[in-house]
Design a protein around this motif. Structure first.
Motif, PDB file in Angstrom:
ATOM      1  N   LEU A  52      33.387  12.610  30.875  1.00 42.87           N
ATOM      2  CA  LEU A  52      33.557  13.201  32.207  1.00 42.87           C
ATOM      3  C   LEU A  52      32.745  14.485  32.320  1.00 42.87           C
ATOM      4  CD1 LEU A  52      37.344  12.570  32.831  1.00 42.87           C
ATOM      5  CD2 LEU A  52      35.474  11.845  34.325  1.00 42.87           C
ATOM      6  N   LEU A  53      32.758  15.275  31.253  1.00 40.86           N
ATOM      7  CA  LEU A  53      31.989  16.524  31.288  1.00 40.86           C
ATOM      8  C   LEU A  53      30.491  16.248  31.270  1.00 40.86           C
ATOM      9  CD1 LEU A  53      34.051  18.885  28.942  1.00 40.86           C
ATOM     10  CD2 LEU A  53      34.025  18.793  31.435  1.00 40.86           C
ATOM     11  N   GLU A  54      30.099  15.124  30.668  1.00 41.89           N
ATOM     12  CA  GLU A  54      28.681  14.751  30.673  1.00 41.89           C
ATOM     13  C   GLU A  54      28.251  14.200  32.030  1.00 41.89           C
ATOM     14  OE1 GLU A  54      28.397  11.923  27.490  1.00 41.89           O
ATOM     15  OE2 GLU A  54      27.882  13.434  25.991  1.00 41.89           O
ATOM     16  N   GLU A  55      29.217  14.056  32.949  1.00 45.97           N
ATOM     17  CA  GLU A  55      28.965  13.454  34.268  1.00 45.97           C
ATOM     18  C   GLU A  55      28.336  12.077  34.144  1.00 45.97           C
ATOM     19  OE1 GLU A  55      27.848  16.293  37.524  1.00 45.97           O
ATOM     20  OE2 GLU A  55      27.295  17.545  35.816  1.00 45.97           O
ATOM     21  N   ASP A  56      28.914  11.288  33.277  1.00 46.51           N
ATOM     22  CA  ASP A  56      28.410   9.937  33.019  1.00 46.51           C
ATOM     23  C   ASP A  56      28.699   9.043  34.234  1.00 46.51           C
ATOM     24  OD1 ASP A  56      28.049   8.063  30.174  1.00 46.51           O
ATOM     25  OD2 ASP A  56      28.658   7.095  32.048  1.00 46.51           O
ATOM     26  N   ARG A  57      27.621   8.574  34.872  1.00 46.87           N
ATOM     27  CA  ARG A  57      27.758   7.806  36.119  1.00 46.87           C
ATOM     28  C   ARG A  57      28.559   6.519  35.944  1.00 46.87           C
ATOM     29  NH1 ARG A  57      27.380   8.209  41.093  1.00 46.87           N
ATOM     30  NH2 ARG A  57      25.959   6.465  41.479  1.00 46.87           N
ATOM     31  N   ASP A  58      28.250   5.842  34.850  1.00 49.93           N
ATOM     32  CA  ASP A  58      28.903   4.553  34.615  1.00 49.93           C
ATOM     33  C   ASP A  58      30.414   4.723  34.464  1.00 49.93           C
ATOM     34  OD1 ASP A  58      28.673   1.642  33.791  1.00 49.93           O
ATOM     35  OD2 ASP A  58      29.677   2.514  32.043  1.00 49.93           O
ATOM     36  N   LEU A  91      25.078  20.364  31.068  1.00 52.93           N
ATOM     37  CA  LEU A  91      26.191  20.269  30.123  1.00 52.93           C
ATOM     38  C   LEU A  91      25.955  19.158  29.111  1.00 52.93           C
ATOM     39  CD1 LEU A  91      29.547  20.734  32.052  1.00 52.93           C
ATOM     40  CD2 LEU A  91      28.452  22.236  30.397  1.00 52.93           C
ATOM     41  N   ASP A  92      25.349  18.037  29.598  1.00 57.84           N
ATOM     42  CA  ASP A  92      25.157  16.920  28.676  1.00 57.84           C
ATOM     43  C   ASP A  92      24.215  17.305  27.543  1.00 57.84           C
ATOM     44  OD1 ASP A  92      23.189  17.125  30.603  1.00 57.84           O
ATOM     45  OD2 ASP A  92      22.737  14.987  30.622  1.00 57.84           O
ATOM     46  N   ILE A  93      23.214  18.157  27.866  1.00 59.46           N
ATOM     47  CA  ILE A  93      22.300  18.590  26.814  1.00 59.46           C
ATOM     48  C   ILE A  93      23.017  19.511  25.835  1.00 59.46           C
ATOM     49  CG2 ILE A  93      20.213  19.951  26.373  1.00 59.46           C
ATOM     50  CD1 ILE A  93      19.046  18.785  28.926  1.00 59.46           C
ATOM     51  N   GLN A  94      23.898  20.366  26.375  1.00 59.65           N
ATOM     52  CA  GLN A  94      24.662  21.245  25.478  1.00 59.65           C
ATOM     53  C   GLN A  94      25.556  20.445  24.549  1.00 59.65           C
ATOM     54  OE1 GLN A  94      26.723  24.584  27.213  1.00 59.65           O
ATOM     55  NE2 GLN A  94      25.178  24.699  28.815  1.00 59.65           N
ATOM     56  N   ILE A  95      26.153  19.398  25.116  1.00 61.29           N
ATOM     57  CA  ILE A  95      27.033  18.566  24.281  1.00 61.29           C
ATOM     58  C   ILE A  95      26.219  17.879  23.189  1.00 61.29           C
ATOM     59  CG2 ILE A  95      28.480  16.490  24.331  1.00 61.29           C
ATOM     60  CD1 ILE A  95      29.465  17.462  27.116  1.00 61.29           C
ATOM     61  N   ALA A  96      25.058  17.343  23.589  1.00 60.32           N
ATOM     62  CA  ALA A  96      24.190  16.703  22.597  1.00 60.32           C
ATOM     63  C   ALA A  96      23.760  17.706  21.536  1.00 60.32           C
ATOM     64  CB  ALA A  96      22.963  16.109  23.290  1.00 60.32           C
ATOM     65  N   ASP A  97      23.468  18.915  21.979  1.00 58.73           N
ATOM     66  CA  ASP A  97      23.036  19.957  21.065  1.00 58.73           C
ATOM     67  C   ASP A  97      24.120  20.273  20.027  1.00 58.73           C
ATOM     68  OD1 ASP A  97      21.047  21.924  20.366  1.00 58.73           O
ATOM     69  OD2 ASP A  97      22.510  23.418  21.021  1.00 58.73           O
ATOM     70  N   ARG A  98      25.371  20.348  20.491  1.00 64.22           N
ATOM     71  CA  ARG A  98      26.489  20.595  19.574  1.00 64.22           C
ATOM     72  C   ARG A  98      26.593  19.483  18.540  1.00 64.22           C
ATOM     73  NH1 ARG A  98      29.238  25.480  18.987  1.00 64.22           N
ATOM     74  NH2 ARG A  98      29.032  26.574  20.971  1.00 64.22           N
ATOM     75  N   ARG A  99      26.438  18.259  19.018  1.00 61.27           N
ATOM     76  CA  ARG A  99      26.516  17.131  18.083  1.00 61.27           C
ATOM     77  C   ARG A  99      25.429  17.247  17.016  1.00 61.27           C
ATOM     78  NH1 ARG A  99      26.846  13.146  22.734  1.00 61.27           N
ATOM     79  NH2 ARG A  99      29.075  13.070  23.200  1.00 61.27           N
TER      80      ARG A  99
ATOM     81  N   ILE B  60      20.934   0.597  19.836  1.00 65.99           N
ATOM     82  CA  ILE B  60      20.939   1.747  20.750  1.00 65.99           C
ATOM     83  C   ILE B  60      20.830   3.043  19.955  1.00 65.99           C
ATOM     84  CG2 ILE B  60      22.250   0.726  22.643  1.00 65.99           C
ATOM     85  CD1 ILE B  60      24.768   1.894  21.342  1.00 65.99           C
ATOM     86  N   TYR B  61      20.498   4.113  20.655  1.00 64.33           N
ATOM     87  CA  TYR B  61      20.388   5.420  20.014  1.00 64.33           C
ATOM     88  C   TYR B  61      21.578   6.313  20.307  1.00 64.33           C
ATOM     89  CZ  TYR B  61      15.483   4.200  19.352  1.00 64.33           C
ATOM     90  OH  TYR B  61      14.325   3.578  18.984  1.00 64.33           O
ATOM     91  N   SER B  62      22.327   5.973  21.355  1.00 63.07           N
ATOM     92  CA  SER B  62      23.411   6.865  21.753  1.00 63.07           C
ATOM     93  C   SER B  62      24.432   6.078  22.571  1.00 63.07           C
ATOM     94  CB  SER B  62      22.817   8.047  22.538  1.00 63.07           C
ATOM     95  OG  SER B  62      23.437   8.196  23.783  1.00 63.07           O
ATOM     96  N   MET B  63      25.594   6.666  22.788  1.00 62.57           N
ATOM     97  CA  MET B  63      26.641   5.986  23.549  1.00 62.57           C
ATOM     98  C   MET B  63      26.721   6.528  24.971  1.00 62.57           C
ATOM     99  SD  MET B  63      28.395   3.577  22.176  1.00 62.57           S
ATOM    100  CE  MET B  63      28.429   2.794  20.568  1.00 62.57           C
ATOM    101  N   SER B  64      25.584   6.968  25.502  1.00 65.54           N
ATOM    102  CA  SER B  64      25.585   7.425  26.884  1.00 65.54           C
ATOM    103  C   SER B  64      25.346   6.206  27.779  1.00 65.54           C
ATOM    104  CB  SER B  64      24.488   8.475  27.058  1.00 65.54           C
ATOM    105  OG  SER B  64      23.347   8.087  26.341  1.00 65.54           O
ATOM    106  N   ALA B  65      24.891   6.428  28.996  1.00 69.66           N
ATOM    107  CA  ALA B  65      24.646   5.271  29.863  1.00 69.66           C
ATOM    108  C   ALA B  65      23.191   5.244  30.284  1.00 69.66           C
ATOM    109  CB  ALA B  65      25.557   5.327  31.085  1.00 69.66           C
ATOM    110  N   PHE B  66      22.294   5.581  29.338  1.00 69.45           N
ATOM    111  CA  PHE B  66      20.879   5.660  29.671  1.00 69.45           C
ATOM    112  C   PHE B  66      20.240   4.293  29.824  1.00 69.45           C
ATOM    113  CE2 PHE B  66      20.848   9.978  27.447  1.00 69.45           C
ATOM    114  CZ  PHE B  66      21.066  10.620  28.646  1.00 69.45           C
ATOM    115  N   SER B  67      20.852   3.278  29.231  1.00 68.48           N
ATOM    116  CA  SER B  67      20.271   1.942  29.340  1.00 68.48           C
ATOM    117  C   SER B  67      21.403   0.925  29.383  1.00 68.48           C
ATOM    118  CB  SER B  67      19.370   1.672  28.131  1.00 68.48           C
ATOM    119  OG  SER B  67      20.164   1.570  26.969  1.00 68.48           O
TER     120      SER B  67
END
Lengths: 578, 168
Positions: A52-58, A91-99, B60-67
């Motif tokens: 939700l914080l990543e604003e994931d559209r799907d 925010l999504d980049i920050q989250i990725a950065d933390r990971r 895949i490279y990640s669990m986002s919704a890029f693809s």
């Protein structure tokens, strides 16, 4: 709770620490999720909070279909706004950065590896070539060097092949025809004015294509091309194109046909059609001979730059058209990201590069023996048949041939563009078969005297000797020309090439049809060749990939656009500099 | 007892397909993911009294919704709730591969990690403390070389052990 269950709970509660501020919001959202049974049952809570914080559209779409989903998104939106006000966007980049930070710590403590100079070099080099601001200028500079190199390095070899065809090979053909008693017959004319002029006129460009594909293959194999795609992705995004669109466009610099097929990697139909419509503006290898010839005629001192600016104009046209189409016909919608692996840089593999060149130059040569040979013969016939009883078969002045008469009908349409003569309109029409045919047609029309039909062959061995000797000379010239690429003339020699008969004839003809503004007419012609419909094969590929409707839209659109842009170049040039 | 449902996740080029083939042998069937043109491969086998069904997720490279591939993979994990997700890592490119592993772990599913292409990493003199990785991630980390079918037996053992623990 049993001991095992607790242990399992602990085992399954993998967590990355996202930092105080993010964690606070994540925990709040986890509580919100727990209060919504339908959602809580379906998703891992903490994972959903992060999404939700990543604003994931799907995820948002999926939640909207569930009870209490909309309210959860609203709550999350508040958290996002709060976080953005403190931490900035992305925010999504920050989250990725933390990971990644977490992973780097883990790897540092568990993995030992030898100092990897290659990787370190790759990383350092990438910091420059994929730099936020430097990346795009660097990409264009690299491309400019490629085309400059292609034009300069291949120039001596072009002269060499030209010399070999009109010299030793032509002499041998003439000698054979003469011994067969065909001197000055129509058979002799078919070979000399038809096949040698047509096919030979195109074969001359094999060196250019070889060097172009060599450069592209090296860029691809060293790993730079992937960086180019990565850098351009941001540009593509800005003009409303998908990142994946860039790959078909890159392919398009080689040949438009595979470029159409590679649009298949785009998932969304609108993205695919839009990309397909723009792909032809990426100037393919077959158009290069036209630019080279015309640059040499009209811009002898800036030939490399003139050629490069055609490529640039193609790109800019695609960008402009892309923006317009995206805002009108192809409105929409979410975009998905480009995912591309940036491999470590490495020295190019000779075999890979060789195969790349072989495949593409092979296609070009195959065209030369099939399409171009056939059109040369048909064209010779059309040029040989007289109209109005002026002269007899194969004896007539080309000005009175069927070909000239037919194309004179079309020519007036091109008059405002500065090249309203039957030679230009005829070349453009035959050019529909393959773009390099524009050159072979002109070679046939303008030079009826490529070969001295009375020339005697100097004997087979001597001719072979001459071929080898001149090749050596071309190689020396090429090596001499290398420092010129960076603007250093070590040999202090005038490098301007002698204009050939063909070049002089084209210059005179364009100068006449444009009322003394030959340079602008020549430039307008180059622009027209860049923009107008690619070859038949490309159109067939287009129909297969985009459907018949879009094929027609594309074909008609390109013709109209080519006319308008050539008009702008010619009239604008005349107005401003004439 | 229901068969164990195992999902196989990993980066493209991590040797995931080789591993899938090594584990399942010839008993596979290939179809498409519902509504997509992306291939879905499944295989079945038995081990230590378990019927095991294994599903190869898209690379895949990640669990986002890029693809669409990413969406398929994570939807499968969220909706089908596999008993275990094997996450295949290319040992020679650990950081990038761990980025996916970490996200699978965040989905709160039992995970077994296959540290694949270990021979290549070893040839490059990359030394990985598997114990340390295993502790930090609290999951089993198994050394595999799928192309040579090395470690596949250990991997299946680890799957069954993990299943025994979680399904007790």
């Amino acid at each position: 709770m049993s001991i095992i269950e607790t242990a399992l709970q602990k085992k399954l509660s993998f967590k990355i620490d996202y930092g105080e501020e993010l964690e606070e919001q994540i925990n709040q959202l986890v509580d919100e999720i727990a209060q919504r049974p339908v959602i809580a049952e379906q998703f891992p809570h903490r994972w959903l909070a992060i999404k939700l914080l990543e604003e994931d559209r799907d995820i948002q779409i999926k939640l909207l279909a569930l009870k209490d989903g909309a309210s959860l998104i609203k709550v999350a939106q508040k958290s996002i706004e709060l976080l953005k006000s403190v931490q900035g966007d992305d925010l999504d980049i920050q989250i990725a950065d933390r990971r990644y930070r977490w992973i780097n710590q883990l790897v540092n403590s568990t993995v030992q590896r030898p100092l990897d100079d290659k990787r370190a070099f790759t990383d350092r080099f990438d910091q420059i070539v994929t730099h936020r601001y430097l990346g795009i200028p660097i990409f264009f500079i690299v491309m400019w060097i490629v085309f400059k190199l292609t034009a300069d390095v291949s120039a001596p070899y072009i002269d060499w092949i030209d010399g070999v065809i009109t010299g030793p090979i032509g002499n041998m053909i003439v000698a054979i025809l003469n011994t067969l008693g065909l001197r000055d017959s129509w058979v002799s004319s078919l070979f000399v004015d038809g096949i040698v002029a047509g096919v030979g006129g195109v074969l001359v460009f094999v060196p250019v294509l070889t060097f172009l594909y060599l450069a592209l293959a090296v860029l691809e194999d060293t790993g730079y091309m992937a960086r180019g795609a990565y850098v351009m992705d941001r540009v593509m995004g800005k003009i409303g194109l998908h990142g994946k669109s860039f790959l078909p466009m890159l392919v398009g610099f080689g040949c438009t046909v595979p470029a159409f097929y590679s649009t298949r990697t785009l998932e969304n139909e609108k993205d695919r059609i839009l990309t397909g419509l723009l792909v032809p503006f990426m100037s393919c290898g077959a158009r290069l001979p036209v630019y080279i010839l015309f640059s040499a005629i009209f811009f002898p001192r800036y030939a490399g730059t003139a050629v490069f600016s055609m490529y640039l104009l193609g790109i800019l046209t695609a960008i402009g058209l892309g923006i317009i189409l995206r805002k009108t016909v192809f409105k929409n919608k979410e975009q998905s990201a480009l995912i591309i692996e940036l491999p470590p840089y490495r020295a190019p593999n000779v075999k890979t590069v060789w195969l790349y060149i072989k495949e593409r130059v092979g296609t070009f040569l195959k065209n030369a023996w099939t399409i171009i040979m056939a059109t040369s013969i048909v064209l010779w016939l059309l040029l040989a048949i007289p109209v109005n009883g002026q002269g007899s078969f194969a004896e007539t002045d080309v000005d009175h041939s069927v070909f000239a008469t037919v194309n004179r009908v079309v020519a007036p349409i091109l008059k405002p563009l500065g090249f309203g003569n039957w030679q230009a309109s005829g070349s453009l029409i035959t050019g529909f078969l393959a773009k390099e045919v524009v050159v072979s047609t002109m070679a046939q029309i303008y030079t009826t005297d490529v070969l001295e039909t009375n020339a005697e062959s100097n004997g087979f061995l001597q001719e072979i000797g001459e071929i080898i000797f001149t090749f050596w000379g071309a190689t020396v010239d090429t090596l001499k020309s290398l420092p010129l690429i960076v603007g250093v003339d070590l040999f202090e020699e005038e490098v301007e090439t002698e204009p050939t008969n063909l070049m002089n004839a084209i210059y005179a003809s364009f100068d006449a049809s444009s009322g003394g503004h030959g340079v602008f007419a020549g430039l307008a012609f180059m622009v027209f060749v860049l923009i107008y419909t690619p070859c038949v094969v490309a159109v067939a590929a287009e129909r297969q990939e985009l459907g018949t409707k879009w094929m027609w839209v594309s074909m008609v659109g390109q013709l109209v656009l080519a006319w308008i842009m050539a008009l702008a170049v010619f009239q604008g040039g005349k107005l401003l500099f004439g | 007892m229901n068969p164990l449902l195992i999902a196989l996740a990993g980066n493209p080029n991590s040797g995931k397909t080789s591993l899938f083939n090594a584990i399942t042998g010839s008993k596979q069937h290939v179809g498409n993911w519902p509504g997509k043109t992306i291939a879905k491969k499944e295989g079945e086998f038995q081990h230590r009294g378990y019927d095991i069904k294994i599903v190869d997720l898209p690379g895949i490279y990640s669990m986002s919704a890029f693809s669409p591939e990413e969406v398929i993979a994570r939807d499968f994990i969220v909706q089908e709730k596999p008993d275990i997700v094997i996450t295949v890592l290319d040992a020679a490119n650990l950081e990038r591969n761990l980025y996916l592993a970490v996200q699978v772990l965040e989905m709160n599913v039992p995970v077994v990690i296959a540290l694949n292409m270990s021979d290549i990493a070893e040839a490059k003199n990359i030394q990985i403390e598997r114990e340390g990785l295993s502790q930090a991630l609290s999951v089993p980390v198994i050394r595999t070389v799928a192309r040579k079918e090395e470690g596949t037996r250990d991997l299946i053992d680890a799957i069954v052990d993990t299943a025994n623990q979680t399904l007790l």
